[in-house]
Design a protein around this motif. Structure first.
Motif, PDB file in Angstrom:
ATOM      1  N   ARG A   1      11.169  11.639  -1.378  1.00 31.54           N
ATOM      2  CA  ARG A   1      10.310  11.076  -2.432  1.00 31.54           C
ATOM      3  C   ARG A   1      10.370   9.556  -2.425  1.00 31.54           C
ATOM      4  NH1 ARG A   1       9.927   9.232  -7.574  1.00 31.54           N
ATOM      5  NH2 ARG A   1       8.229  10.105  -8.865  1.00 31.54           N
ATOM      6  N   ASP A   2      11.580   9.003  -2.284  1.00 29.27           N
ATOM      7  CA  ASP A   2      11.729   7.553  -2.245  1.00 29.27           C
ATOM      8  C   ASP A   2      10.974   6.950  -1.067  1.00 29.27           C
ATOM      9  OD1 ASP A   2      13.279   7.511  -4.497  1.00 29.27           O
ATOM     10  OD2 ASP A   2      15.195   7.309  -3.441  1.00 29.27           O
ATOM     11  N   ARG A   3      10.984   7.652   0.058  1.00 26.51           N
ATOM     12  CA  ARG A   3      10.278   7.148   1.245  1.00 26.51           C
ATOM     13  C   ARG A   3       8.775   7.098   1.002  1.00 26.51           C
ATOM     14  NH1 ARG A   3      12.448  10.382   4.593  1.00 26.51           N
ATOM     15  NH2 ARG A   3      10.732  11.662   5.367  1.00 26.51           N
ATOM     16  N   ILE A   4       8.257   8.096   0.307  1.00 27.15           N
ATOM     17  CA  ILE A   4       6.825   8.131  -0.013  1.00 27.15           C
ATOM     18  C   ILE A   4       6.469   6.978  -0.960  1.00 27.15           C
ATOM     19  CG2 ILE A   4       5.000   9.454  -1.150  1.00 27.15           C
ATOM     20  CD1 ILE A   4       6.505  12.005  -0.220  1.00 27.15           C
ATOM     21  N   VAL A   5       7.279   6.805  -2.012  1.00 24.88           N
ATOM     22  CA  VAL A   5       7.002   5.748  -2.991  1.00 24.88           C
ATOM     23  C   VAL A   5       7.125   4.375  -2.337  1.00 24.88           C
ATOM     24  CG1 VAL A   5       7.753   4.675  -5.142  1.00 24.88           C
ATOM     25  CG2 VAL A   5       7.737   7.167  -4.939  1.00 24.88           C
ATOM     26  N   GLU A   6       8.137   4.206  -1.488  1.00 29.48           N
ATOM     27  CA  GLU A   6       8.342   2.922  -0.821  1.00 29.48           C
ATOM     28  C   GLU A   6       7.160   2.587   0.090  1.00 29.48           C
ATOM     29  OE1 GLU A   6      10.128  -0.484  -0.716  1.00 29.48           O
ATOM     30  OE2 GLU A   6      11.110   1.187  -1.727  1.00 29.48           O
ATOM     31  N   ALA A   7       6.683   3.582   0.827  1.00 28.87           N
ATOM     32  CA  ALA A   7       5.531   3.363   1.706  1.00 28.87           C
ATOM     33  C   ALA A   7       4.291   3.015   0.893  1.00 28.87           C
ATOM     34  CB  ALA A   7       5.276   4.610   2.556  1.00 28.87           C
ATOM     35  N   ALA A   8       4.077   3.733  -0.198  1.00 26.46           N
ATOM     36  CA  ALA A   8       2.918   3.467  -1.048  1.00 26.46           C
ATOM     37  C   ALA A   8       3.008   2.078  -1.672  1.00 26.46           C
ATOM     38  CB  ALA A   8       2.817   4.529  -2.140  1.00 26.46           C
ATOM     39  N   ALA A   9       4.191   1.704  -2.134  1.00 26.68           N
ATOM     40  CA  ALA A   9       4.375   0.391  -2.760  1.00 26.68           C
ATOM     41  C   ALA A   9       4.075  -0.722  -1.762  1.00 26.68           C
ATOM     42  CB  ALA A   9       5.798   0.263  -3.294  1.00 26.68           C
ATOM     43  N   HIS A  10       4.569  -0.573  -0.544  1.00 32.15           N
ATOM     44  CA  HIS A  10       4.335  -1.594   0.482  1.00 32.15           C
ATOM     45  C   HIS A  10       2.848  -1.738   0.787  1.00 32.15           C
ATOM     46  CE1 HIS A  10       5.045  -4.022   4.037  1.00 32.15           C
ATOM     47  NE2 HIS A  10       4.263  -3.214   4.719  1.00 32.15           N
ATOM     48  N   LEU A  11       2.169  -0.621   0.973  1.00 30.15           N
ATOM     49  CA  LEU A  11       0.747  -0.651   1.317  1.00 30.15           C
ATOM     50  C   LEU A  11      -0.100  -1.153   0.153  1.00 30.15           C
ATOM     51  CD1 LEU A  11       0.469   2.713   3.288  1.00 30.15           C
ATOM     52  CD2 LEU A  11       0.362   0.403   4.236  1.00 30.15           C
ATOM     53  N   MET A  12       0.179  -0.675  -1.050  1.00 30.24           N
ATOM     54  CA  MET A  12      -0.615  -1.082  -2.210  1.00 30.24           C
ATOM     55  C   MET A  12      -0.423  -2.551  -2.532  1.00 30.24           C
ATOM     56  SD  MET A  12      -0.333   2.225  -4.749  1.00 30.24           S
ATOM     57  CE  MET A  12      -0.971   3.836  -4.231  1.00 30.24           C
ATOM     58  N   HIS A  13       0.779  -3.064  -2.268  1.00 27.98           N
ATOM     59  CA  HIS A  13       1.031  -4.483  -2.520  1.00 27.98           C
ATOM     60  C   HIS A  13       0.236  -5.353  -1.550  1.00 27.98           C
ATOM     61  CE1 HIS A  13       4.098  -8.030  -2.498  1.00 27.98           C
ATOM     62  NE2 HIS A  13       3.048  -8.305  -3.231  1.00 27.98           N
ATOM     63  N   LEU A  14       0.242  -4.996  -0.276  1.00 31.48           N
ATOM     64  CA  LEU A  14      -0.362  -5.856   0.736  1.00 31.48           C
ATOM     65  C   LEU A  14      -1.861  -5.647   0.916  1.00 31.48           C
ATOM     66  CD1 LEU A  14       2.368  -5.970   3.524  1.00 31.48           C
ATOM     67  CD2 LEU A  14       1.924  -7.594   1.686  1.00 31.48           C
ATOM     68  N   GLN A  15      -2.332  -4.398   0.742  1.00 33.65           N
ATOM     69  CA  GLN A  15      -3.757  -4.171   1.015  1.00 33.65           C
ATOM     70  C   GLN A  15      -4.546  -3.681  -0.195  1.00 33.65           C
ATOM     71  OE1 GLN A  15      -3.388  -1.329   4.257  1.00 33.65           O
ATOM     72  NE2 GLN A  15      -3.783   0.406   2.915  1.00 33.65           N
ATOM     73  N   GLY A  16      -3.849  -3.484  -1.319  1.00 31.93           N
ATOM     74  CA  GLY A  16      -4.539  -3.086  -2.538  1.00 31.93           C
ATOM     75  C   GLY A  16      -4.428  -1.605  -2.821  1.00 31.93           C
ATOM     76  N   VAL A  17      -4.611  -1.256  -4.084  1.00 27.89           N
ATOM     77  CA  VAL A  17      -4.489   0.141  -4.505  1.00 27.89           C
ATOM     78  C   VAL A  17      -5.649   0.972  -3.966  1.00 27.89           C
ATOM     79  CG1 VAL A  17      -4.352   1.696  -6.493  1.00 27.89           C
ATOM     80  CG2 VAL A  17      -3.265  -0.561  -6.595  1.00 27.89           C
ATOM     81  N   ARG A  18      -6.860   0.483  -4.160  1.00 26.34           N
ATOM     82  CA  ARG A  18      -8.036   1.253  -3.749  1.00 26.34           C
ATOM     83  C   ARG A  18      -8.106   1.439  -2.236  1.00 26.34           C
ATOM     84  NH1 ARG A  18     -10.115  -2.004  -7.944  1.00 26.34           N
ATOM     85  NH2 ARG A  18     -10.936  -0.829  -9.721  1.00 26.34           N
ATOM     86  N   ALA A  19      -7.626   0.444  -1.500  1.00 32.12           N
ATOM     87  CA  ALA A  19      -7.698   0.514  -0.034  1.00 32.12           C
ATOM     88  C   ALA A  19      -6.615   1.395   0.560  1.00 32.12           C
ATOM     89  CB  ALA A  19      -7.610  -0.890   0.564  1.00 32.12           C
ATOM     90  N   THR A  20      -5.693   1.858  -0.274  1.00 32.48           N
ATOM     91  CA  THR A  20      -4.590   2.684   0.204  1.00 32.48           C
ATOM     92  C   THR A  20      -4.837   4.152  -0.139  1.00 32.48           C
ATOM     93  OG1 THR A  20      -3.019   0.861  -0.065  1.00 32.48           O
ATOM     94  CG2 THR A  20      -2.103   3.066   0.079  1.00 32.48           C
ATOM     95  N   SER A  21      -5.082   4.943   0.862  1.00 32.75           N
ATOM     96  CA  SER A  21      -5.319   6.370   0.645  1.00 32.75           C
ATOM     97  C   SER A  21      -4.001   7.134   0.734  1.00 32.75           C
ATOM     98  CB  SER A  21      -6.285   6.912   1.696  1.00 32.75           C
ATOM     99  OG  SER A  21      -5.676   6.902   2.979  1.00 32.75           O
ATOM    100  N   VAL A  22      -4.027   8.356   0.252  1.00 34.75           N
ATOM    101  CA  VAL A  22      -2.844   9.206   0.369  1.00 34.75           C
ATOM    102  C   VAL A  22      -2.506   9.422   1.833  1.00 34.75           C
ATOM    103  CG1 VAL A  22      -1.936  11.538  -0.020  1.00 34.75           C
ATOM    104  CG2 VAL A  22      -3.176  10.358  -1.854  1.00 34.75           C
ATOM    105  N   ASP A  23      -3.530   9.575   2.666  1.00 37.69           N
ATOM    106  CA  ASP A  23      -3.284   9.755   4.102  1.00 37.69           C
ATOM    107  C   ASP A  23      -2.571   8.554   4.706  1.00 37.69           C
ATOM    108  OD1 ASP A  23      -4.381  12.277   4.188  1.00 37.69           O
ATOM    109  OD2 ASP A  23      -6.379  11.592   4.777  1.00 37.69           O
ATOM    110  N   HIS A  24      -2.961   7.344   4.272  1.00 33.14           N
ATOM    111  CA  HIS A  24      -2.275   6.141   4.744  1.00 33.14           C
ATOM    112  C   HIS A  24      -0.799   6.197   4.381  1.00 33.14           C
ATOM    113  CE1 HIS A  24      -6.292   3.753   4.465  1.00 33.14           C
ATOM    114  NE2 HIS A  24      -6.139   4.312   5.655  1.00 33.14           N
ATOM    115  N   VAL A  25      -0.525   6.613   3.156  1.00 36.81           N
ATOM    116  CA  VAL A  25       0.855   6.676   2.675  1.00 36.81           C
ATOM    117  C   VAL A  25       1.643   7.717   3.461  1.00 36.81           C
ATOM    118  CG1 VAL A  25       2.331   7.212   0.695  1.00 36.81           C
ATOM    119  CG2 VAL A  25       0.230   5.880   0.363  1.00 36.81           C
TER     120      VAL A  25
END
Length: 201
Positions: free
Chosen positions: A12-36
Motif C-alpha cells: 500500500r505504501d508503495r502505491i501511495v508513494e508512486a501516486a504522490a510522486h506522479l501527482m506532485h510532478l505531473q498533476g492529479v488529472r494527468a496521473t491515471s491509476v494505470d500510471h500509478v
C-alpha cells in the motif's frame, strides 16, 4: 482497506508513494491509476484490495504530503528565537531548490487542481494548511511570551501571511523554473516578520 500484514503495508505504501510522486510532478488529472500501478509495480487487483476508488487514493496522497511536512514530522520543533526564524526561511528555500522547483509545494499543487471539484479533498487540504499555519503561529506565540516579538501582532494572522507568501513564491518559481521569485518572496516575508522584533532582541 488498511493492510493487516507487513507485506500489505509495504504494498500500500508503495502505491501511495508512486501516486504522490506522479501527482506532485505531473498533476492529479494527468496521473491515471494505470500510471500509478506501472510506477509501483503492482496490479489492479492489489490496488482495489487497498483502495475503494481513485478518490480514496487521492485522499491517501494528501495525507502522505501532509505527514511529510515539518509541522507533522516534528510538531515540537517550533520557532523560539530570531535565529530560528532565519533558519526557517533558509530551509524553505533549500528544500525546493533541491528539486529545481519542479512541482512546487505538493499540497499547494494538489489544492490548485482539486479544491474546487472535491469537497472532501478540499477539507483535507485545508486541514493540512491549517496545521502548517498553527505550527508557525505557536512559534510566534513563544517568541512573544519571551519578549522578543511584539505582543500586539496576531501570531496566527502573521503565520497565514508567511505561508501565503511562500505558496505564491513557489508558484512563480515553478513557472519560471528559477528560484529568484521564491528567494525574493522569502526575503520580503522575512523582513516583514523581523519588523515585529522588540528592543529585547
Amino acid at each position: 482497506m488498511d493492510p493487516t500484514t507487513t507485506k500489505g503495508r509495504r504494498t500500500r505504501d508503495r502505491i501511495v508513494e508512486a501516486a504522490a510522486h506522479l501527482m506532485h510532478l505531473q498533476g492529479v488529472r494527468a496521473t491515471s491509476v494505470d500510471h500509478v500501478l506501472e510506477a509501483a509495480g503492482v496490479g489492479k487487483g492489489q490496488f482495489y484490495h487497498y483502495f475503494d476508488s481513485r478518490a480514496d487514493l487521492e485522499a491517501a496522497v494528501v495525507e502522505r504530503f501532509a505527514s511529510a511536512q515539518p509541522e507533522s514530522a516534528a510538531p515540537d520543533d517550533i520557532l523560539r528565537t530570531w535565529d530560528d526564524v532565519d533558519r526557517w526561511f533558509d530551509v524553505v528555500y533549500a528544500l525546493y531548490a533541491e528539486t529545481g522547483f519542479r512541482g512546487g509545494c505538493p499540497l499547494g499543487t494538489m489544492a490548485s487542481e482539486v479544491a474546487d471539484r472535491d469537497a472532501a479533498l478540499r477539507e483535507r487540504l485545508e486541514a493540512a494548511f491549517r496545521r502548517k499555519c498553527e505550527h508557525l503561529a505557536r512559534g510566534f506565540d513563544v517568541m512573544q511570551s519571551t519578549g522578543i516579538m511584539d505582543p500586539g501582532v496576531d501570531a496566527l494572522d502573521l503565520a497565514h501571511f508567511v505561508v501565503a507568501v511562500v505558496q505564491g513564491g513557489l508558484v512563480l518559481a515553478r513557472v519560471a523554473e528559477d528560484g529568484a521569485p521564491l528567494r525574493t518572496a522569502l526575503a520580503h516575508a522575512r523582513a516583514h516578520v523581523r519588523g515585529f522584533a522588540t528592543d529585547a532582541v
